[in-house]
Design a protein around this motif. Structure first.
Motif, PDB file in Angstrom:
ATOM      1  N   LEU A  86     -72.589-116.975  16.353  1.00 47.34           N
ATOM      2  CA  LEU A  86     -71.577-116.737  17.381  1.00 47.34           C
ATOM      3  C   LEU A  86     -72.063-117.191  18.745  1.00 47.34           C
ATOM      4  O   LEU A  86     -73.235-117.039  19.073  1.00 47.34           O
TER       5      LEU A  86
ATOM      6  N   GLY B 227     -70.066-116.259   6.996  1.00 48.34           N
ATOM      7  CA  GLY B 227     -70.346-115.915   8.378  1.00 48.34           C
ATOM      8  C   GLY B 227     -70.697-117.141   9.186  1.00 48.34           C
ATOM      9  O   GLY B 227     -70.589-118.268   8.719  1.00 48.34           O
TER      10      GLY B 227
ATOM     11  N   PRO C  86     -66.002-112.009  16.534  1.00 51.02           N
ATOM     12  CA  PRO C  86     -66.510-112.105  15.167  1.00 51.02           C
ATOM     13  C   PRO C  86     -65.403-112.057  14.103  1.00 51.02           C
ATOM     14  O   PRO C  86     -65.476-112.755  13.099  1.00 51.02           O
TER      15      PRO C  86
ATOM     16  N   SER D  69     -72.571-113.352  12.682  1.00 49.64           N
ATOM     17  CA  SER D  69     -71.649-112.424  12.045  1.00 49.64           C
ATOM     18  C   SER D  69     -71.580-112.807  10.576  1.00 49.64           C
ATOM     19  O   SER D  69     -71.033-113.853  10.224  1.00 49.64           O
ATOM     20  N   ASP D  70     -72.181-111.995   9.720  1.00 51.18           N
ATOM     21  CA  ASP D  70     -72.211-112.246   8.283  1.00 51.18           C
ATOM     22  C   ASP D  70     -71.695-111.006   7.556  1.00 51.18           C
ATOM     23  O   ASP D  70     -72.472-110.186   7.075  1.00 51.18           O
ATOM     24  N   PRO D  71     -70.375-110.849   7.484  1.00 50.33           N
ATOM     25  CA  PRO D  71     -69.824-109.642   6.855  1.00 50.33           C
ATOM     26  C   PRO D  71     -70.062-109.638   5.346  1.00 50.33           C
ATOM     27  O   PRO D  71     -70.068-110.681   4.696  1.00 50.33           O
TER      28      PRO D  71
END
Length: 94
Positions: free
Chosen positions: A65, A62, A71, A31-33
């Motif tokens: 996971l 991020g 996330p 999860s790399d927003p």
């Protein structure tokens, strides 16, 4: 692979040995927003980045996971790992 017990790439050989740069066998879900805002006074687009403790490099906030992790919770923990807590509000597009 029958001899090693390791999974095989269904598309054939890639030239890599073992997991390569991946953290584990199988899916490596990350999860790399990308968080941006438009700074109206400067007229610029800004983004959130963190400086990694292990390498000193800048990256997106991020994490890899595990299958049971949320996330958004993990992102909140990553953002708030520094000295200044940040309140996170999630908005759906549209």
């Amino acid at each position: 692979d029958a001899r090693s017990g390791r999974p095989r790439n269904p598309r054939g050989r890639t030239g890599l040995a073992g997991r390569g740069l991946l953290g584990k066998w199988g899916p490596n879900i990350a999860s790399d927003p990308i968080i941006t805002r438009f700074h109206q006074k400067r007229g610029t687009l800004q983004m959130v980045a963190i400086q990694r403790d292990d390498t000193g490099e800048w990256s997106l906030p991020g994490h890899l996971l595990e299958s049971d992790q949320d996330p958004l919770k993990l992102f909140s923990e990553a953002i708030n790992a520094g000295d200044t807590p940040v309140e996170i509000t999630v908005q759906s597009p549209g």
